[in-house]
Every structure is written in structure tokens, then in C-alpha cells.
Design a protein around this motif. Structure first.
Motif, short mmCIF file in Angstrom:
data_model
loop_
_atom_site.label_atom_id
_atom_site.label_comp_id
_atom_site.label_asym_id
_atom_site.label_seq_id
_atom_site.Cartn_x
_atom_site.Cartn_y
_atom_site.Cartn_z
N GLY A 80 0.77 -1.24 0.00
CA GLY A 80 0.00 0.00 0.00
C GLY A 80 0.79 1.28 0.00
N ILE A 81 2.04 1.26 -0.52
CA ILE A 81 2.81 2.50 -0.67
C ILE A 81 2.87 2.84 -2.15
CG2 ILE A 81 5.00 3.69 -0.32
CD1 ILE A 81 5.57 1.92 2.05
N GLY A 82 2.34 4.00 -2.51
CA GLY A 82 2.42 4.50 -3.87
C GLY A 82 3.49 5.58 -3.95
N TYR A 83 4.22 5.63 -5.06
CA TYR A 83 5.37 6.54 -5.17
C TYR A 83 5.35 7.26 -6.51
CZ TYR A 83 10.38 7.83 -5.50
OH TYR A 83 11.57 8.50 -5.67
N VAL A 84 5.41 8.59 -6.46
CA VAL A 84 5.52 9.41 -7.67
C VAL A 84 6.87 10.13 -7.60
CG1 VAL A 84 4.49 11.23 -9.07
CG2 VAL A 84 3.02 9.74 -7.70
N PRO A 85 7.86 9.66 -8.37
CA PRO A 85 9.21 10.23 -8.25
C PRO A 85 9.33 11.61 -8.86
CG PRO A 85 9.15 8.61 -10.01
CD PRO A 85 7.80 8.56 -9.34
N GLN A 86 10.36 12.32 -8.48
CA GLN A 86 10.68 13.59 -9.11
C GLN A 86 10.97 13.35 -10.59
OE1 GLN A 86 14.05 15.52 -7.36
NE2 GLN A 86 13.51 17.53 -8.17
N GLY A 87 10.41 14.19 -11.46
CA GLY A 87 10.60 14.00 -12.88
C GLY A 87 9.60 13.05 -13.51
N ARG A 88 8.67 12.53 -12.70
CA ARG A 88 7.51 11.75 -13.15
C ARG A 88 7.85 10.32 -13.58
NH1 ARG A 88 6.57 17.07 -14.62
NH2 ARG A 88 7.48 16.99 -16.69
N SER A 137 1.59 17.08 -22.41
CA SER A 137 2.28 18.19 -21.73
C SER A 137 2.81 17.71 -20.38
CB SER A 137 1.30 19.34 -21.51
OG SER A 137 0.34 19.00 -20.52
N GLY A 138 3.70 18.53 -19.78
CA GLY A 138 4.25 18.19 -18.47
C GLY A 138 3.18 18.04 -17.41
N GLY A 139 2.18 18.92 -17.44
CA GLY A 139 1.10 18.84 -16.47
C GLY A 139 0.27 17.58 -16.63
N GLY A 165 8.28 22.04 -13.07
CA GLY A 165 8.12 22.18 -14.51
C GLY A 165 6.70 22.28 -15.00
N ILE A 166 5.77 22.63 -14.13
CA ILE A 166 4.35 22.68 -14.49
C ILE A 166 3.82 24.09 -14.30
CG2 ILE A 166 2.06 21.75 -13.95
CD1 ILE A 166 3.41 19.25 -12.95
N GLN A 167 2.96 24.51 -15.22
CA GLN A 167 2.41 25.87 -15.11
C GLN A 167 1.52 25.99 -13.88
OE1 GLN A 167 0.43 25.55 -19.02
NE2 GLN A 167 -1.47 26.12 -18.01
N PRO A 168 1.47 27.20 -13.29
CA PRO A 168 0.79 27.39 -12.00
C PRO A 168 -0.67 26.94 -11.99
CG PRO A 168 2.16 29.28 -12.49
CD PRO A 168 2.21 28.40 -13.71
N GLN A 194 8.83 22.30 -3.04
CA GLN A 194 9.45 23.60 -2.83
C GLN A 194 8.49 24.75 -3.08
OE1 GLN A 194 13.22 24.14 -4.78
NE2 GLN A 194 13.95 22.10 -4.25
N ASP A 195 7.39 24.47 -3.78
CA ASP A 195 6.38 25.50 -4.04
C ASP A 195 5.57 25.71 -2.76
OD1 ASP A 195 4.01 26.87 -4.74
OD2 ASP A 195 4.05 26.10 -6.78
N MET A 196 5.88 26.77 -2.03
CA MET A 196 5.24 26.98 -0.74
C MET A 196 3.76 27.31 -0.88
SD MET A 196 7.30 26.07 1.51
CE MET A 196 6.15 26.48 2.82
#
Length: 235
Positions: A80-88, A137-139, A165-168, A194-196
Motif C-alpha cells: 500500500g505505498i504509492g510513489y511518484v518520483p521527481q521527474g515523473r 504536456s508536463g502537467g 516544470g508545471i504551469q501554475p 518547494q512551491d510553498m
């Protein structure tokens, strides 16, 4: 309420060097816990240790009361651990449907029902099931990466820099969707970000990491204190 994920004095690292130096934290059902800190303090290493890509050298990792700290990554995914790494790290040459099918291997018994559920949360994926993931797209790729982790019906979801890397506007959409998923399914979320703005809008609590340790835990109210956040990120 008991913890879904209970990390106690976890230590790990690379090539004999320690990066985590006794990390302890707990995540409850439906909670979104953010993890912030400067680059290089161990945030990604913690996520990689939780999923089993970095060996646990000391301490314990308990998922829903069961020790999983020395299980293989595939076994932790099934627990039951799902992981989404940096960079997708989506499979660009495969279709959206094939990426979701790959994620479903963690819980094949619920795959069909979960595919309907995750494409309901991320409608853009439902419209592009037969599209090659690498053309999106990245999003859209980030939404696919999250859906691929969710299709295995995890108890805990680990997210490493989902805003990168994704638009706001899409960052906001993903944040709102994750809040809805946590409320409706009870999945616990550990968010490295890092996006506060994203952290402030999503997190129930926020842990601050420095030199491989948790050095403070902030409430939702404290997340709006810009001076306090600047102080922590300048540790």
C-alpha cells in the motif's frame, strides 16, 4: 487516531555514507504532510528509503502497523505505498492506458474499478487513454504519474516535487485534486515540495528537514508566516 505510516529513527544513505540520521514522523489517514528543506538535506532520500530503493540501515518503517522497512519495493507497493518520483518517470512510448495498467500490477484485483476512479479524478487522462504518454504536456504527464500510483489503491502516497516544470494553473488543479482524493479515500500523503503556495494550500502539517533529521513541525497557521519559512529554508 493511529498512524497509517510510522517512521521511527530511520537511517539510510549511499555507499556507506549516511544521509538520513534518525528521521521520525507519522502520517494519519487522510492527512497531507508536507516535507520542506533546502536541497540536499535528505528529502528525496527519505522517499526512496520508504519505497525501498535505498536500503534502511537502522530504525523502522511501519505501514498500518506492519513492519515493511526491509521489504522489496514491489512488496511495499502491494502493501500500500504509492510513489511518484521527481521527474515523473512515466513510460513515454506507452499509451496512457498502458501506463495505468503498469501501475495496476500492485493491486490487480481492484484495477478495473480503480481505473474508472482515477480517470474520474483526472478527466484529461480519460480523454487520452490511447495517446502516447510522451506526447502529452508536463502537467498531463504529472497527472498520469499520480494516477498510475493511485490505481494500485495505496494507503500512503509519496510525492516528490509534483509542481516541478508545471504551469501554475495546473499545479493548483493537481493540489485541489489531491485534497479531494485524501478526503474521499483516506489515503495519507507525504509531499516533498518547494512551491510553498502548494504546501500552504494542501498540507495538514509541515515537517522541516535539515541534515537528515526532522528539526521542526509547523501547523497550517505557521505556514503563512513568511519570515518563519524563510528562516527554515535558510538553515
Amino acid at each position: 487516531m493511529s498512524a497509517l505510516l510510522d517512521i521511527d529513527a530511520a537511517e539510510s544513505g549511499y555507499g556507506g555514507g549516511r544521509v538520513l540520521n534518525g528521521v521520525s514522523l507519522r502520517i494519519r489517514e487522510g492527512e497531507i504532510l508536507a516535507l520542506i528543506g533546502r536541497n540536499g538535506v535528505g528529502k528525496t532520500t527519505l522517499l526512496r528509503t520508504l519505497i525501498g530503493l535505498v536500503p534502511l540501515a537502522a530504525g523502522s518503517i511501519r505501514l498500518d502497523g506492519r513492519e515493511v522497512g526491509h521489504d522489496k519495493p514491489y512488496a511495499r507497493a502491494r502493501q500500500g505505498i504509492g510513489y511518484v518520483p521527481q521527474g515523473r518517470e512515466i513510460f513515454g512510448a506507452l499509451t496512457v492506458a498502458e501506463n495505468l495498467q503498469a501501475g495496476a500490477q500492485a493491486n490487480r484485483g481492484r484495477a478495473a474499478a480503480m481505473r474508472d476512479k482515477v480517470t474520474g479524478y483526472f478527466p484529461v487522462l480519460k480523454a487520452k487513454l490511447q495517446h502516447k504518454a510522451g506526447t502529452m504536456s508536463g502537467g498531463e504527464q504529472q497527472q498520469l504519474a499520480i494516477a498510475r500510483a493511485l490505481i494500485g489503491a495505496p494507503k500512503i502516497l509519496l510525492l516528490d516535487e509534483p509542481s516541478e516544470g508545471i504551469q501554475p494553473s495546473i499545479v493548483g488543479l493537481i493540489g485541489e485534486t489531491l485534497l479531494k482524493i485524501a478526503r474521499e479515500t483516506g489515503v495519507g500523503v507525504l509531499l516533498v515540495e518547494q512551491d510553498m503556495g502548494m504546501v500552504e494550500s494542501m498540507a495538514t502539517r509541515c515537517c522541516v528537514m535539515d541534515k537528515g533529521r526532522i528539526v521542526d513541525t509547523l501547523t497550517r497557521g505557521q505556514l503563512a508566516d513568511e519570515a518563519l519559512i524563510r528562516q527554515h529554508l535558510a538553515l
